[in-house]
Scaffold this active site. Structure first.
Site, PDB file in Angstrom:
ATOM      1  N   ARG A  46      21.092   4.729  -0.077  1.00 61.56           N
ATOM      2  CA  ARG A  46      19.931   4.594  -0.955  1.00 61.56           C
ATOM      3  C   ARG A  46      20.042   3.287  -1.737  1.00 61.56           C
ATOM      4  NH1 ARG A  46      20.908   8.239  -4.491  1.00 61.56           N
ATOM      5  NH2 ARG A  46      21.556   6.749  -6.101  1.00 61.56           N
ATOM      6  N   TYR A  98      -7.567  -1.986  -3.671  1.00 61.05           N
ATOM      7  CA  TYR A  98      -7.253  -0.854  -2.804  1.00 61.05           C
ATOM      8  C   TYR A  98      -7.357   0.458  -3.584  1.00 61.05           C
ATOM      9  CZ  TYR A  98      -4.257   2.418  -0.257  1.00 61.05           C
ATOM     10  OH  TYR A  98      -3.746   3.528   0.366  1.00 61.05           O
ATOM     11  N   ASP A 170      -0.934  -8.767  -5.032  1.00 62.27           N
ATOM     12  CA  ASP A 170      -0.880  -8.013  -3.782  1.00 62.27           C
ATOM     13  C   ASP A 170      -1.306  -8.975  -2.675  1.00 62.27           C
ATOM     14  OD1 ASP A 170      -1.421  -6.463  -1.536  1.00 62.27           O
ATOM     15  OD2 ASP A 170      -2.198  -4.770  -2.689  1.00 62.27           O
ATOM     16  N   LYS A 195       1.308  -3.109   6.993  1.00 57.94           N
ATOM     17  CA  LYS A 195       0.180  -3.809   7.591  1.00 57.94           C
ATOM     18  C   LYS A 195       0.639  -4.992   8.445  1.00 57.94           C
ATOM     19  CE  LYS A 195      -2.246  -0.891   5.048  1.00 57.94           C
ATOM     20  NZ  LYS A 195      -1.331  -0.343   4.043  1.00 57.94           N
TER      21      LYS A 195
END
Length: 381
Positions: A46, A98, A170, A195
């Protein structure tokens, strides 16, 4: 190194054990220590994983940054940024963004006392009127999702620096190939790696890239403490996808230009939103801060009927009706009922997100085939 070389080589070295040219998938949860605290920099996956480290270094290089930090999704990355702030802090966001980001801002973090202002950012100077002593960050998307609005990153950065607030951008729609916000004065870049960076619709991931050491240390702490980290298999797939990012983005942009021009001249299309058009709002800014204009396009239909939009999307053969974007295959979406359904209708329509608006993610197929697919679907209304 120039971009295409960085995409293939930055942050990646042959495996020291075998000489394997591809970064191994370190499918392990933990690492053996010689003595308590005596290890090779890896204790628990992690916190750190060698496959993830290679990807983080690669992403930092692509954005001309020092620190790359990966998360299990784009929203996980945004969530980490918001955890930098305290109750009473305020954040100014673009009003066209978004839907998932809007939902996270308003439905989660507003409950913890963080206040958000959603404002148009076509003119950076206008943002100053919303800044007060509680303002801690400006959040920008450019091009915006789904209206393809262009925001002057350097202009907003000047405002942010003047008032001593952070600027986060972004950069998902542009990708590092088309735009590098750190070079324009941004403090933090966010990517939905799902994306264009992944590029093959087979990974969900997010990332932050930045230069400031202290800020990076805080975000790495949050990454580890909150645990929204990606697994090594996904990191491997993104590393593989990035190796063709420059080639894919060239084709996405080339096809985007062809499809945008086709739609603009179609009698059943009302408006086309694509920043490469000279009459697109802030086209000159796009031309200055982007290397090309990409493959994301939105358009509305004459008459603005929801039923017509549904008919068009139901009759596509190549443009697959699906959430997401940025894959090699062409996708279409209906923001009002899909990606932006969490935004109230009156707020959506303020920015032009009407019921007939269709968003295209133009893939890397043959452009003539894509035009035929559009012609067939539009002929049904």
């Amino acid at each position: 190194m120039k971009f295409g070389t960085k995409a293939i080589h930055a942050g990646v070295t042959p495996d020291p054990t075998t000489g394997a040219i591809m970064t191994p998938i370190y499918q392990t949860s933990t690492y053996v220590q010689r003595s308590p605290g005596d290890h090779n920099g890896y204790e628990y996956s992690r916190t750190h994983n060698p496959t993830r480290t290679a990807l983080q270094d690669n992403l930092a290089a692509l954005e001309n940054g020092k620190h790359g930090i990966c998360f299990s999704s784009g929203l996980g990355a945004i969530d980490a940024v918001l955890k930098l702030f305290n109750p009473g802090d305020e954040i100014i966001s673009t009003n066209d963004l978004y839907g998932g980001t809007y939902r996270l801002f308003t439905k989660v973090f507003e409950r913890y006392g963080i206040k958000f202002h959603f404002v148009p950012m076509g003119d950076p100077e206008s943002i100053s009127t919303y800044i007060n002593e509680n303002t801690k960050m400006i959040w920008v998307e450019t091009p915006t999702n789904p209206m393809m609005n262009i925001i002057d990153i350097a202009g907003v950065a000047k405002v942010a620096k003047k008032h001593g607030v952070l600027l986060a951008v972004d950069n998902t729609f542009a990708s590092p190939f088309l735009q590098n916000p750190l070079d324009q004065g941004a403090d933090i870049i966010m990517h939905s790696v799902t994306k264009y960076l992944g590029g093959h619709s087979d990974v969900v991931m997010g990332a932050l890239v930045l230069n400031d050491d202290e800020l990076a240390s805080k975000l790495v702490f949050i990454q580890n403490a909150c645990g929204a980290t990606p697994g090594p298999q996904d990191c491997f797939l993104v590393l593989r996808g990035i190796k063709t990012l420059h080639l894919r983005m060239e084709r996405h942009s080339q096809n985007g230009k062809t499809i945008a021009a086709y739609l603009k001249n179609h009698p059943k299309v009302e408006k086309v939103y694509w920043p490469g058009f000279e009459d697109h709002l802030n086209h000159d800014i796009a031309k200055k801060q982007m290397r090309d204009f990409g493959g994301m396009i939105s358009f509305t239909l004459v008459g603005n009927k929801l039923e017509d939009a549904k008919t068009v999307m139901e009759n596509f053969k190549l443009f697959a009706l699906a959430e997401s974007l940025g894959g090699v295959e062409s996708l279409c979406g209906h923001p009002a009922s899909m990606t932006h359904a969490s935004i109230p209708q009156e707020e959506r329509e303020k920015v032009g997100l009407v019921d007939s608006l269709i968003r295209l993610s133009v893939g890397v197929e043959d452009a003539d085939d894509l035009k035929k697919d559009l012609a067939n679907a539009l002929s049904k209304i």
